[in-house]
Design a protein around this motif. Structure first.
Motif, PDB file in Angstrom:
ATOM      1  N   MET A   1      54.709  19.882  -7.040  1.00  0.00           N
ATOM      2  CA  MET A   1      55.613  19.366  -8.079  1.00  0.00           C
ATOM      3  C   MET A   1      54.930  18.237  -8.858  1.00  0.00           C
ATOM      4  O   MET A   1      54.308  17.369  -8.267  1.00  0.00           O
ATOM      5  CB  MET A   1      56.909  18.858  -7.441  1.00  0.00           C
ATOM      6  CG  MET A   1      57.959  18.398  -8.457  1.00  0.00           C
ATOM      7  SD  MET A   1      59.460  17.801  -7.658  1.00  0.00           S
ATOM      8  CE  MET A   1      60.076  19.330  -6.944  1.00  0.00           C
ATOM      9  N   SER A   2      55.032  18.287 -10.162  1.00  0.00           N
ATOM     10  CA  SER A   2      54.381  17.285 -10.985  1.00  0.00           C
ATOM     11  C   SER A   2      55.027  15.919 -10.780  1.00  0.00           C
ATOM     12  O   SER A   2      56.255  15.793 -10.684  1.00  0.00           O
ATOM     13  CB  SER A   2      54.478  17.688 -12.460  1.00  0.00           C
ATOM     14  OG  SER A   2      54.015  16.639 -13.280  1.00  0.00           O
ATOM     15  N   ILE A   3      54.189  14.884 -10.737  1.00  0.00           N
ATOM     16  CA  ILE A   3      54.723  13.533 -10.552  1.00  0.00           C
ATOM     17  C   ILE A   3      55.517  13.084 -11.768  1.00  0.00           C
ATOM     18  O   ILE A   3      56.323  12.158 -11.682  1.00  0.00           O
ATOM     19  CB  ILE A   3      53.596  12.523 -10.260  1.00  0.00           C
ATOM     20  CG1 ILE A   3      52.624  12.448 -11.444  1.00  0.00           C
ATOM     21  CG2 ILE A   3      52.860  12.872  -8.988  1.00  0.00           C
ATOM     22  CD1 ILE A   3      51.596  11.341 -11.306  1.00  0.00           C
ATOM     23  N   LEU A   4      55.301  13.756 -12.918  1.00  0.00           N
ATOM     24  CA  LEU A   4      56.015  13.375 -14.131  1.00  0.00           C
ATOM     25  C   LEU A   4      57.482  13.773 -14.102  1.00  0.00           C
ATOM     26  O   LEU A   4      58.250  13.383 -14.982  1.00  0.00           O
ATOM     27  CB  LEU A   4      55.331  13.986 -15.353  1.00  0.00           C
ATOM     28  CG  LEU A   4      53.930  13.457 -15.663  1.00  0.00           C
ATOM     29  CD1 LEU A   4      53.336  14.176 -16.859  1.00  0.00           C
ATOM     30  CD2 LEU A   4      53.961  11.950 -15.921  1.00  0.00           C
ATOM     31  N   THR A   5      57.873  14.562 -13.104  1.00  0.00           N
ATOM     32  CA  THR A   5      59.284  14.920 -12.973  1.00  0.00           C
ATOM     33  C   THR A   5      60.099  13.744 -12.433  1.00  0.00           C
ATOM     34  O   THR A   5      61.325  13.748 -12.516  1.00  0.00           O
ATOM     35  CB  THR A   5      59.465  16.134 -12.056  1.00  0.00           C
ATOM     36  OG1 THR A   5      58.906  15.838 -10.765  1.00  0.00           O
ATOM     37  CG2 THR A   5      58.780  17.366 -12.636  1.00  0.00           C
ATOM     38  N   TYR A   6      59.411  12.762 -11.867  1.00  0.00           N
ATOM     39  CA  TYR A   6      60.089  11.584 -11.331  1.00  0.00           C
ATOM     40  C   TYR A   6      60.126  10.492 -12.401  1.00  0.00           C
ATOM     41  O   TYR A   6      59.076  10.105 -12.940  1.00  0.00           O
ATOM     42  CB  TYR A   6      59.372  11.054 -10.089  1.00  0.00           C
ATOM     43  CG  TYR A   6      59.345  12.018  -8.932  1.00  0.00           C
ATOM     44  CD1 TYR A   6      60.422  12.104  -8.056  1.00  0.00           C
ATOM     45  CD2 TYR A   6      58.248  12.843  -8.712  1.00  0.00           C
ATOM     46  CE1 TYR A   6      60.402  12.990  -6.990  1.00  0.00           C
ATOM     47  CE2 TYR A   6      58.214  13.725  -7.651  1.00  0.00           C
ATOM     48  CZ  TYR A   6      59.296  13.793  -6.790  1.00  0.00           C
ATOM     49  OH  TYR A   6      59.267  14.670  -5.736  1.00  0.00           O
ATOM     50  N   GLU A   7      61.309   9.994 -12.671  1.00  0.00           N
ATOM     51  CA  GLU A   7      61.450   8.986 -13.719  1.00  0.00           C
ATOM     52  C   GLU A   7      60.693   7.712 -13.388  1.00  0.00           C
ATOM     53  O   GLU A   7      60.075   7.091 -14.264  1.00  0.00           O
ATOM     54  CB  GLU A   7      62.931   8.671 -13.946  1.00  0.00           C
ATOM     55  CG  GLU A   7      63.176   7.743 -15.138  1.00  0.00           C
ATOM     56  CD  GLU A   7      64.651   7.462 -15.371  1.00  0.00           C
ATOM     57  OE1 GLU A   7      65.000   7.038 -16.488  1.00  0.00           O
ATOM     58  OE2 GLU A   7      65.449   7.674 -14.434  1.00  0.00           O
ATOM     59  N   PHE A   8      60.708   7.315 -12.098  1.00  0.00           N
ATOM     60  CA  PHE A   8      60.025   6.074 -11.745  1.00  0.00           C
ATOM     61  C   PHE A   8      58.510   6.188 -11.931  1.00  0.00           C
ATOM     62  O   PHE A   8      57.840   5.200 -12.252  1.00  0.00           O
ATOM     63  CB  PHE A   8      60.364   5.646 -10.306  1.00  0.00           C
ATOM     64  CG  PHE A   8      59.737   6.482  -9.220  1.00  0.00           C
ATOM     65  CD1 PHE A   8      58.482   6.160  -8.709  1.00  0.00           C
ATOM     66  CD2 PHE A   8      60.407   7.569  -8.688  1.00  0.00           C
ATOM     67  CE1 PHE A   8      57.896   6.908  -7.705  1.00  0.00           C
ATOM     68  CE2 PHE A   8      59.839   8.322  -7.684  1.00  0.00           C
ATOM     69  CZ  PHE A   8      58.579   8.006  -7.189  1.00  0.00           C
ATOM     70  N   MET A   9      57.960   7.403 -11.767  1.00  0.00           N
ATOM     71  CA  MET A   9      56.531   7.583 -12.002  1.00  0.00           C
ATOM     72  C   MET A   9      56.209   7.574 -13.499  1.00  0.00           C
ATOM     73  O   MET A   9      55.145   7.110 -13.912  1.00  0.00           O
ATOM     74  CB  MET A   9      56.044   8.878 -11.361  1.00  0.00           C
ATOM     75  CG  MET A   9      55.799   8.789  -9.862  1.00  0.00           C
ATOM     76  SD  MET A   9      54.643   7.462  -9.394  1.00  0.00           S
ATOM     77  CE  MET A   9      53.127   7.980 -10.199  1.00  0.00           C
ATOM     78  N   GLN A  10      57.130   8.084 -14.300  1.00  0.00           N
ATOM     79  CA  GLN A  10      56.952   7.996 -15.753  1.00  0.00           C
ATOM     80  C   GLN A  10      56.870   6.540 -16.183  1.00  0.00           C
ATOM     81  O   GLN A  10      56.005   6.144 -16.971  1.00  0.00           O
ATOM     82  CB  GLN A  10      58.104   8.700 -16.472  1.00  0.00           C
ATOM     83  CG  GLN A  10      58.169  10.208 -16.235  1.00  0.00           C
ATOM     84  CD  GLN A  10      59.431  10.808 -16.839  1.00  0.00           C
ATOM     85  OE1 GLN A  10      60.122  10.190 -17.635  1.00  0.00           O
ATOM     86  NE2 GLN A  10      59.736  12.037 -16.442  1.00  0.00           N
ATOM     87  N   HIS A  11      57.790   5.734 -15.641  1.00  0.00           N
ATOM     88  CA  HIS A  11      57.793   4.309 -15.948  1.00  0.00           C
ATOM     89  C   HIS A  11      56.511   3.651 -15.455  1.00  0.00           C
ATOM     90  O   HIS A  11      55.911   2.810 -16.152  1.00  0.00           O
ATOM     91  CB  HIS A  11      59.006   3.631 -15.312  1.00  0.00           C
ATOM     92  CG  HIS A  11      60.301   4.033 -15.928  1.00  0.00           C
ATOM     93  ND1 HIS A  11      61.522   3.715 -15.367  1.00  0.00           N
ATOM     94  CD2 HIS A  11      60.582   4.745 -17.046  1.00  0.00           C
ATOM     95  CE1 HIS A  11      62.497   4.208 -16.124  1.00  0.00           C
ATOM     96  NE2 HIS A  11      61.952   4.828 -17.142  1.00  0.00           N
ATOM     97  N   ALA A  12      56.094   4.008 -14.231  1.00  0.00           N
ATOM     98  CA  ALA A  12      54.897   3.400 -13.645  1.00  0.00           C
ATOM     99  C   ALA A  12      53.646   3.734 -14.450  1.00  0.00           C
ATOM    100  O   ALA A  12      52.791   2.874 -14.681  1.00  0.00           O
ATOM    101  CB  ALA A  12      54.729   3.867 -12.202  1.00  0.00           C
TER     102      ALA A  12
END
Length: 277
Positions: free
Chosen positions: A1-12
Protein backbone atom coordinates in the motif's frame (compact mmCIF):
# COMPACT_ATOMS: atom_id res chain seq x y z
CA UNK A 1 0.00 0.00 0.00
CA UNK A 2 1.34 3.41 -0.94
CA UNK A 3 2.36 5.61 1.97
CA UNK A 4 0.60 8.50 0.22
CA UNK A 5 -2.75 6.96 1.13
CA UNK A 6 -2.08 8.04 4.72
CA UNK A 7 -2.88 11.67 5.40
CA UNK A 8 -0.24 11.99 8.11
CA UNK A 9 2.44 10.82 5.66
CA UNK A 10 1.26 13.37 3.10
CA UNK A 11 1.69 16.05 5.75
CA UNK A 12 5.08 14.64 6.79
CA UNK A 13 6.42 14.56 3.23
CA UNK A 14 5.27 18.14 2.58
CA UNK A 15 6.83 19.27 5.86
CA UNK A 16 10.01 17.42 4.97
CA UNK A 17 10.16 19.06 1.56
CA UNK A 18 9.82 22.52 3.10
CA UNK A 19 12.37 21.88 5.86
CA UNK A 20 14.88 20.32 3.46
CA UNK A 21 14.95 23.62 1.54
CA UNK A 22 15.11 26.22 4.26
CA UNK A 23 17.33 24.37 6.76
CA UNK A 24 20.39 23.87 4.52
CA UNK A 25 19.77 27.23 2.79
CA UNK A 26 20.17 29.04 6.11
CA UNK A 27 22.65 26.47 7.39
CA UNK A 28 25.17 27.16 4.62
CA UNK A 29 25.54 30.80 5.67
CA UNK A 30 25.85 30.11 9.40
CA UNK A 31 28.27 27.22 8.83
CA UNK A 32 30.62 29.28 6.68
CA UNK A 33 30.48 32.04 9.29
CA UNK A 34 31.55 29.48 11.91
CA UNK A 35 28.30 29.90 13.79
CA UNK A 36 27.10 26.30 13.56
CA UNK A 37 26.08 26.32 17.23
CA UNK A 38 23.71 29.21 16.52
CA UNK A 39 21.02 26.72 15.49
CA UNK A 40 21.58 24.78 18.72
CA UNK A 41 21.05 27.91 20.82
CA UNK A 42 17.90 28.85 18.92
CA UNK A 43 16.51 25.32 19.20
CA UNK A 44 16.92 25.42 22.98
CA UNK A 45 15.10 28.73 23.04
CA UNK A 46 12.36 27.04 21.01
CA UNK A 47 11.98 24.55 23.87
CA UNK A 48 10.95 27.43 26.12
CA UNK A 49 8.52 28.61 23.44
CA UNK A 50 6.97 25.16 23.08
CA UNK A 51 6.53 24.89 26.85
CA UNK A 52 4.96 28.37 26.97
CA UNK A 53 2.56 27.48 24.16
CA UNK A 54 1.45 24.26 25.83
CA UNK A 55 0.93 26.06 29.14
CA UNK A 56 -1.00 28.97 27.61
CA UNK A 57 -3.03 26.87 25.20
CA UNK A 58 -1.58 28.46 22.07
CA UNK A 59 0.00 26.72 19.10
CA UNK A 60 3.43 25.56 20.39
CA UNK A 61 4.92 26.04 16.93
CA UNK A 62 3.78 29.68 16.86
CA UNK A 63 5.11 30.45 20.36
CA UNK A 64 8.35 28.60 19.54
CA UNK A 65 8.79 30.92 16.56
CA UNK A 66 8.06 33.99 18.68
CA UNK A 67 10.51 32.94 21.40
CA UNK A 68 13.16 32.04 18.81
CA UNK A 69 12.93 35.45 17.12
CA UNK A 70 13.14 37.16 20.51
CA UNK A 71 16.15 35.03 21.36
CA UNK A 72 17.73 35.83 18.00
CA UNK A 73 17.43 39.56 18.68
CA UNK A 74 18.98 39.08 22.12
CA UNK A 75 21.74 37.00 20.62
CA UNK A 76 22.60 39.70 18.08
CA UNK A 77 22.76 42.28 20.87
CA UNK A 78 25.19 40.06 22.77
CA UNK A 79 27.26 39.47 19.62
CA UNK A 80 27.68 43.23 19.34
CA UNK A 81 28.93 43.32 22.94
CA UNK A 82 31.22 40.32 22.43
CA UNK A 83 32.17 40.94 18.79
CA UNK A 84 35.39 38.93 19.03
CA UNK A 85 33.82 36.14 21.09
CA UNK A 86 30.64 35.24 19.21
CA UNK A 87 30.59 31.76 20.74
CA UNK A 88 30.12 33.34 24.18
CA UNK A 89 26.90 35.06 23.09
CA UNK A 90 25.64 31.73 21.71
CA UNK A 91 26.47 29.91 24.96
CA UNK A 92 24.64 32.54 27.02
CA UNK A 93 21.44 32.31 24.95
CA UNK A 94 21.59 28.50 24.85
CA UNK A 95 21.81 28.40 28.65
CA UNK A 96 19.00 30.93 29.02
CA UNK A 97 16.73 28.97 26.68
CA UNK A 98 17.30 25.71 28.54
CA UNK A 99 16.76 27.36 31.93
CA UNK A 100 13.48 29.04 30.94
CA UNK A 101 12.28 25.85 29.24
CA UNK A 102 13.03 23.75 32.32
CA UNK A 103 11.17 26.16 34.60
CA UNK A 104 8.11 26.35 32.34
CA UNK A 105 7.97 22.57 32.02
CA UNK A 106 8.18 22.18 35.80
CA UNK A 107 5.07 24.39 36.12
CA UNK A 108 3.02 22.27 33.75
CA UNK A 109 1.55 19.02 34.99
CA UNK A 110 1.42 16.31 32.36
CA UNK A 111 3.18 18.34 29.67
CA UNK A 112 6.13 15.97 29.33
CA UNK A 113 4.28 13.56 27.03
CA UNK A 114 3.33 16.41 24.68
CA UNK A 115 6.83 17.85 24.75
CA UNK A 116 8.41 14.56 23.61
CA UNK A 117 7.03 14.94 20.08
CA UNK A 118 8.68 18.37 19.87
CA UNK A 119 11.97 17.15 21.30
CA UNK A 120 12.44 14.30 18.83
CA UNK A 121 9.90 15.01 16.07
CA UNK A 122 6.75 13.07 15.21
CA UNK A 123 5.42 12.57 11.69
CA UNK A 124 2.00 11.42 12.87
CA UNK A 125 1.29 14.68 14.71
CA UNK A 126 2.06 17.12 11.86
CA UNK A 127 -1.24 18.81 11.11
CA UNK A 128 -2.38 21.08 8.29
CA UNK A 129 -2.09 24.06 10.64
CA UNK A 130 1.53 23.07 11.33
CA UNK A 131 2.17 22.97 7.59
CA UNK A 132 0.70 26.43 7.13
CA UNK A 133 2.89 27.81 9.91
CA UNK A 134 5.96 26.12 8.41
CA UNK A 135 5.18 27.73 5.07
CA UNK A 136 4.58 31.09 6.76
CA UNK A 137 7.96 30.83 8.51
CA UNK A 138 9.76 29.63 5.37
CA UNK A 139 8.76 32.31 2.87
CA UNK A 140 10.58 35.25 4.57
CA UNK A 141 13.73 33.13 4.88
CA UNK A 142 13.79 32.28 1.17
CA UNK A 143 12.92 35.85 0.18
CA UNK A 144 15.78 37.28 2.25
CA UNK A 145 18.27 34.85 0.71
CA UNK A 146 16.98 35.48 -2.81
CA UNK A 147 16.87 39.28 -2.68
CA UNK A 148 20.02 39.79 -0.56
CA UNK A 149 22.15 36.96 -1.90
CA UNK A 150 25.14 39.15 -2.82
CA UNK A 151 25.08 41.10 0.46
CA UNK A 152 24.81 37.95 2.58
CA UNK A 153 27.61 36.36 0.55
CA UNK A 154 29.85 39.39 1.19
CA UNK A 155 29.08 39.44 4.93
CA UNK A 156 29.65 35.70 5.20
CA UNK A 157 33.20 35.84 3.89
CA UNK A 158 34.35 39.32 4.92
CA UNK A 159 32.14 41.08 7.45
CA UNK A 160 34.65 43.81 8.30
CA UNK A 161 35.10 44.92 4.69
CA UNK A 162 31.33 44.75 4.22
CA UNK A 163 31.01 47.30 7.03
CA UNK A 164 33.62 49.54 5.41
CA UNK A 165 31.78 49.53 2.09
CA UNK A 166 28.65 50.88 3.79
CA UNK A 167 26.51 47.74 3.79
CA UNK A 168 23.94 47.72 6.63
CA UNK A 169 25.69 44.74 8.22
CA UNK A 170 23.98 45.02 11.61
CA UNK A 171 20.50 45.19 10.05
CA UNK A 172 21.21 42.25 7.76
CA UNK A 173 22.65 40.23 10.64
CA UNK A 174 19.56 40.87 12.76
CA UNK A 175 17.25 39.99 9.86
CA UNK A 176 19.16 36.82 8.98
CA UNK A 177 19.47 35.60 12.57
CA UNK A 178 15.75 36.24 13.17
CA UNK A 179 14.81 34.33 10.04
CA UNK A 180 17.20 31.53 10.99
CA UNK A 181 15.21 31.36 14.21
CA UNK A 182 12.04 30.89 12.17
CA UNK A 183 13.82 28.15 10.21
CA UNK A 184 14.57 26.31 13.44
CA UNK A 185 10.98 26.73 14.64
CA UNK A 186 9.61 25.45 11.34
CA UNK A 187 11.67 22.25 11.47
CA UNK A 188 11.14 21.17 15.08
CA UNK A 189 7.87 19.39 14.29
CA UNK A 190 9.68 17.16 11.81
CA UNK A 191 13.08 16.37 13.35
CA UNK A 192 12.67 17.69 16.87
CA UNK A 193 14.29 20.42 18.95
CA UNK A 194 17.31 18.28 19.83
CA UNK A 195 18.14 17.41 16.22
CA UNK A 196 17.09 20.43 14.15
CA UNK A 197 20.58 21.93 14.09
CA UNK A 198 21.87 18.69 12.54
CA UNK A 199 19.54 19.12 9.55
CA UNK A 200 20.97 22.60 9.07
CA UNK A 201 24.62 21.54 9.28
CA UNK A 202 25.06 17.94 8.05
CA UNK A 203 23.83 18.45 4.44
CA UNK A 204 26.06 21.53 4.26
CA UNK A 205 29.03 19.53 5.53
CA UNK A 206 28.39 16.94 2.79
CA UNK A 207 28.11 19.59 0.08
CA UNK A 208 31.34 21.27 1.18
CA UNK A 209 33.21 18.06 0.34
CA UNK A 210 32.12 18.05 -3.29
CA UNK A 211 31.05 21.55 -4.33
CA UNK A 212 33.36 23.75 -6.37
CA UNK A 213 31.57 27.04 -5.70
CA UNK A 214 29.20 28.71 -3.27
CA UNK A 215 26.21 28.26 -5.56
CA UNK A 216 27.03 24.59 -6.05
CA UNK A 217 27.30 24.20 -2.28
CA UNK A 218 23.82 25.71 -1.86
CA UNK A 219 22.29 23.45 -4.51
CA UNK A 220 23.99 20.32 -3.21
CA UNK A 221 23.11 21.12 0.41
CA UNK A 222 19.43 21.27 -0.47
CA UNK A 223 19.72 18.11 -2.57
CA UNK A 224 21.41 16.15 0.23
CA UNK A 225 18.81 17.40 2.70
CA UNK A 226 15.92 16.35 0.44
CA UNK A 227 17.38 12.86 0.01
CA UNK A 228 18.03 12.53 3.75
CA UNK A 229 14.52 13.62 4.69
CA UNK A 230 12.80 11.41 2.11
CA UNK A 231 14.88 8.35 2.98
CA UNK A 232 14.47 9.01 6.70
CA UNK A 233 10.69 9.31 6.47
CA UNK A 234 10.44 6.12 4.41
CA UNK A 235 12.62 4.15 6.83
CA UNK A 236 10.80 5.54 9.87
CA UNK A 237 7.42 4.62 8.36
CA UNK A 238 8.32 1.07 7.34
CA UNK A 239 10.39 0.17 10.41
CA UNK A 240 8.50 2.19 13.04
CA UNK A 241 11.52 4.35 13.92
CA UNK A 242 11.77 7.86 15.34
CA UNK A 243 11.62 10.13 12.26
CA UNK A 244 13.99 12.80 13.52
CA UNK A 245 16.74 10.37 14.44
CA UNK A 246 16.28 8.38 11.24
CA UNK A 247 16.53 11.50 9.06
CA UNK A 248 19.72 12.59 10.81
CA UNK A 249 21.28 9.12 10.53
CA UNK A 250 20.58 9.25 6.78
CA UNK A 251 22.27 12.67 6.64
CA UNK A 252 25.28 11.27 8.53
CA UNK A 253 25.45 8.34 6.10
CA UNK A 254 25.53 10.77 3.19
CA UNK A 255 28.28 12.76 4.88
CA UNK A 256 30.36 9.60 5.31
CA UNK A 257 29.72 8.81 1.64
CA UNK A 258 30.93 12.22 0.49
CA UNK A 259 34.01 11.96 2.70
CA UNK A 260 34.80 8.61 1.09
CA UNK A 261 34.31 10.05 -2.42
CA UNK A 262 36.51 13.07 -1.60
CA UNK A 263 39.21 10.77 -0.19
CA UNK A 264 39.19 8.61 -3.32
CA UNK A 265 39.37 11.69 -5.55
CA UNK A 266 42.34 13.04 -3.64
CA UNK A 267 44.02 9.64 -3.75
CA UNK A 268 43.48 9.36 -7.51
CA UNK A 269 44.90 12.86 -8.13
CA UNK A 270 47.91 11.99 -5.96
CA UNK A 271 48.54 8.80 -7.94
CA UNK A 272 48.27 10.66 -11.26
CA UNK A 273 50.71 13.32 -10.06
CA UNK A 274 53.14 10.64 -8.89
CA UNK A 275 53.00 8.82 -12.25
CA UNK A 276 53.53 12.06 -14.18
CA UNK A 277 56.53 12.88 -12.04
Amino acid sequence: MSILTYEFMQHALLAGFICAIICPAAGLFITLRRLSLLADALSHICLAGVAAGLLAGFSPLFTAGAFAVGGALGLEMLREKYRHHAELAIAIMLSAGMAVGAILLSWGQGLNANVMSYLFGSIITISMSDLKLMLLFSLPVLMLIYFFWDQLFFITFDEENARLTGLPVRTLNIAFTSLTALTVAAAIRLVGILLVSSLMVLPVASAMQLAGSFRQAMFQSVLFAQISVLAGLLFSFHFNLAPGGTIILCAISMLLGTLYIKHNRSKSKSNITTKQA
